[in-house]
Design an enzyme around this catalytic site. Structure first.
Site, PDB file in Angstrom:
ATOM      1  N   SER A   1       0.802  -1.218   0.000  1.00 47.47           N
ATOM      2  CA  SER A   1       0.000   0.000   0.000  1.00 47.47           C
ATOM      3  C   SER A   1       0.840   1.275   0.000  1.00 47.47           C
ATOM      4  CB  SER A   1      -0.965  -0.046   1.188  1.00 47.47           C
ATOM      5  OG  SER A   1      -1.870   1.004   1.130  1.00 47.47           O
ATOM      6  N   HIS A   2       0.718   2.051   1.065  1.00 51.20           N
ATOM      7  CA  HIS A   2       1.353   3.369   1.141  1.00 51.20           C
ATOM      8  C   HIS A   2       2.722   3.293   1.798  1.00 51.20           C
ATOM      9  CE1 HIS A   2      -0.944   2.168   4.549  1.00 51.20           C
ATOM     10  NE2 HIS A   2      -0.158   2.911   5.304  1.00 51.20           N
TER      11      HIS A   2
ATOM     12  N   ASP B   1      -2.322   6.572  -3.359  1.00 49.46           N
ATOM     13  CA  ASP B   1      -1.184   5.908  -2.725  1.00 49.46           C
ATOM     14  C   ASP B   1      -0.566   4.825  -3.620  1.00 49.46           C
ATOM     15  OD1 ASP B   1      -3.149   3.946  -2.550  1.00 49.46           O
ATOM     16  OD2 ASP B   1      -2.404   3.196  -0.632  1.00 49.46           O
TER      17      ASP B   1
ATOM     18  N   ASP C   1      -0.797   1.607  -4.093  1.00 50.34           N
ATOM     19  CA  ASP C   1      -1.622   0.653  -4.845  1.00 50.34           C
ATOM     20  C   ASP C   1      -2.954   1.250  -5.287  1.00 50.34           C
ATOM     21  OD1 ASP C   1      -2.467   0.784  -2.200  1.00 50.34           O
ATOM     22  OD2 ASP C   1      -3.314  -1.223  -2.235  1.00 50.34           O
TER      23      ASP C   1
ATOM     24  N   ASP D   1      -5.557   2.696  -3.757  1.00 49.46           N
ATOM     25  CA  ASP D   1      -6.854   2.641  -3.072  1.00 49.46           C
ATOM     26  C   ASP D   1      -7.098   3.845  -2.166  1.00 49.46           C
ATOM     27  OD1 ASP D   1      -5.007   1.791  -1.223  1.00 49.46           O
ATOM     28  OD2 ASP D   1      -6.064  -0.054  -0.672  1.00 49.46           O
ATOM     29  N   ARG D   2      -6.046   4.566  -1.797  1.00 48.68           N
ATOM     30  CA  ARG D   2      -6.245   5.752  -0.947  1.00 48.68           C
ATOM     31  C   ARG D   2      -6.319   7.019  -1.788  1.00 48.68           C
ATOM     32  NH1 ARG D   2      -2.962   5.329   4.682  1.00 48.68           N
ATOM     33  NH2 ARG D   2      -3.648   3.216   5.161  1.00 48.68           N
TER      34      ARG D   2
ATOM     35  N   LYS E   1     -11.459   0.042  -1.369  1.00 51.94           N
ATOM     36  CA  LYS E   1     -11.517   1.485  -1.470  1.00 51.94           C
ATOM     37  C   LYS E   1     -10.844   1.875  -2.776  1.00 51.94           C
ATOM     38  CE  LYS E   1      -7.602   1.854   1.695  1.00 51.94           C
ATOM     39  NZ  LYS E   1      -7.535   1.101   2.940  1.00 51.94           N
TER      40      LYS E   1
END
Ligand code: G1P
Ligand code: ZN
Length: 545
Positions: free
Chosen positions: A114-115, A279, A281, A283-284, A378
């Site tokens: 992710s982030h 982010d 990947d 999703d954010r 998300k």
């Protein structure tokens, strides 16, 4: 005839997935058999992989390319019939969810931390999504962890790597590898939900400028296609659009601390009208207007209040959901709309059942996560397009829309204070101490504030009735202010204590205070209750969002 090799192995004790999959330092994943053990534990847990379709892709971070090839060989050995892989091994998390759903795959593996920072010294991760496109629920991740503790062999196809740069099919043992154009599928889905004509008119009006920061992560190609090609935004609207294995040395977390260049572009004189970032990947999301940052908790509330302006949601929302630490701003909108608002534990996996049962349409988390029933993750670019659609219809600035929202519903001042890389025992000690204080806290007051609820949040899923315990220490006050404490389930270094602070204000004269000033009393109560300084030695949080 391609041979399947069976390799002996011994278990690793630490393969328990956290809030969002198994996340570790790259060097941990590079240990011989580490990735293979986890993937075999997953395939063993899934039981019947014969002839099934699997989706596979990642955020392009360091080790993505190596891991993809290993997983393809193991998928072939496990008997999968077909694997749909993103071109060059890339798939954003929401796009992977969309591909699983569109192609009716049995599930998908997403490679991402992710982030978290990437590169050889950064983090890597792997997560599994089930056939509705949703992150695997706890019963699956718990079973994988159990299996990982006794694994003694794995199976892998003895073959060379398969090329993933060109679209199309390749035979790989008895399996087919199909390289798919995820950008095209995803862009089409967005075009079905949002009024692209209206957004295009705004972006080409000459009256509106925007910047989107892809942070050298996976959304770059999606953003270039959607914003610059399909919506005809000015060339250069997408910043840092090329995915890089180390995210250009940056920290691909779209917040005020890590997207500094973007923030500066919005805050300068004559700054852009709209700014957004996603982010690692994808999703954010972070949403900015000229001189204003939209807190994620406010963002989900504002999207809910304005959903009727967007084609995909014009028919109405069945309900909304937010994670427990997310502010109660959206609750007020839901009450006004007469729809239910569900409070779930932290992590997107808890929204899956609610979305499948069609009892919620929109969901949000304070951690820069917003999404809907269009996928089961998300979705950063979705949130950006939702905002653009609202801006295009309302013809107002981001600040005007936010300020009107506060004036109508009141403002939930909100902030999260993170204490990162704490000693694990000290961090556990803080939570245990708070847990032990709960009964005695129930009726106390602080500076005129009466505590109305003090508990260790437990959640019963309204659909399958599964129970999740210990989801955060929740302290609520009679004026609806709240303080929540929990430990992160995604960190890879020591422990991270998160303190979430929220205070409601409806007095029109007090809607424009500095957030940290408005929350100062609560911050003092929180650090005192948790004995943060005594127990961790820390004077101040590492990061405030
Ligand atoms: C964090 C966020 C959580 C989010 C998760 C995955 O988890 O707080 O809301 O769902 O990342 O993006 P945590 O580290 O707090 O367990
Ligand atoms: Zn992410």
């Amino acid at each position: 005839m391609t041979a399947i090799r069976t390799v002996s192995t011994t278990p690793f004790p630490d393969q328990q997935p956290g809030t969002s999959g198994l996340r570790k330092k790259v060097s941990v994943f590079q240990q011989p058999h580490y990735l293979e053990n986890f993937v075999q534990a997953l395939f063993d847990t899934l039981e019947d992989c014969q002839g099934q379709t699997l989706v596979l892709g990642g955020d392009g971070r360091y080790y993505n390319d190596v891991a993809i090839q290993t997983i393809l060989k193991m998928a072939a050995a496990a008997g999968f019939g077909r694997v749909l892989v993103g071109q060059n091994g890339l798939l954003s998390t929401p796009a992977a969810s969309a591909v699983i759903r569109r192609h009716k795959a049995s599930g998908g593996i997403i490679l991402s931390a992710s982030h978290n920072p990437g590169g050889p010294n950064g983090d890597f991760g792997i997560k599994y999504n089930i056939n509705n496109g949703s992150p695997a629920p706890e019963k699956v991740t718990d079973a994988v962890f159990e299996r990982s503790k006794s694994i003694d062999k794995y199976h892998i196809l003895a073959r060379e790597a398969v090329a993933l740069d060109r679209l199309g099919e390749t035979r790989f043992g008895a399996m087919t590898v199909e390289v798919v154009d995820a950008v095209e599928d995803y862009a089409q889905l967005m075009g079905e939900l949002f009024d692209f004509n209206r957004i295009r008119a705004l972006l080409t009006s000459g009256q509106f400028t925007m910047h989107f920061d892809a942070m050298h992560a996976v959304t770059g190609p999606y953003a270039c296609t959607i914003f610059e090609e399909q919506l005809e935004a000015a060339a250069g609207t997408v910043m840092n659009g090329q995915p890089l294995p180390d995210f250009g040395g940056g920290h691909p977390d779209p917040n005020l601390a890590h997207a500094k260049d973007l923030v500066a572009l919005l805050n300068q004189d004559n700054g852009a009208d709209f700014g957004a970032a996603a982010d690692g990947d994808g999703d954010r999301n972070m949403i900015l207007g000229r001189g204003i940052f939209v807190s994620p908790s406010d963002s989900i509330a504002i999207l809910t209040a304005n959903a009727h302006l967007v084609p995909g949601y014009r028919a109405g929302l069945t309900g909304v959901a937010r994670s427990m630490p997310t502010s109660q701003a959206v609750d007020r909108v839901a009450a006004q709309l007469g729809i239910p608002c569900y409070e779930t534990p932290t992590g997107w996996k808890f929204f899956g059942n609610l979305l499948d049962a069609n009892i919620v349409t929109l969901c949000g988390e304070e951690s820069f996560g917003t999404g809907s029933n269009h996928v089961r993750e998300k979705d950063g670019l979705w949130a950006v397009l939702f905002w653009l659609n609202i801006l295009a219809v309302r013809g107002q600035s981001v600040a005007e829309i936010v300020h009107e929202h506060w004036a109508k519903y009141g403002r939930n001042y909100y902030s999260r204070h993170d204490y990162e890389a704490l000693d694990i025992d000290a961090a556990n000690g803080i939570i245990e101490h708070l847990r032990a204080s709960l009964t005695q806290l129930s009726n106390r007051s602080f500076g005129g504030r009466q505590i109305s609820i003090a508990d260790d949040f437990a959640y019963t899923d309204p659909v399958d009735h599964s129970v999740s315990q210990h989801q955060g220490i929740r302290i609520g006050f009679s004026d609806s202010a709240r303080i929540i404490f929990r430990l992160s389930g995604t960190g890879t270094e020591g422990a991270t204590l998160r303190i979430y602070l929220e205070q409601y204000e409806s007095d029109l004269a007090k809607l424009h205070l500095d957030t940290q000033d408005a929350l100062a009393d609560l911050i003092a109560i929180a650090t005192q209750l948790a004995e943060v300084k005594q127990r961790s030695g820390r004077e101040a949080p590492t990061i405030i969002t």
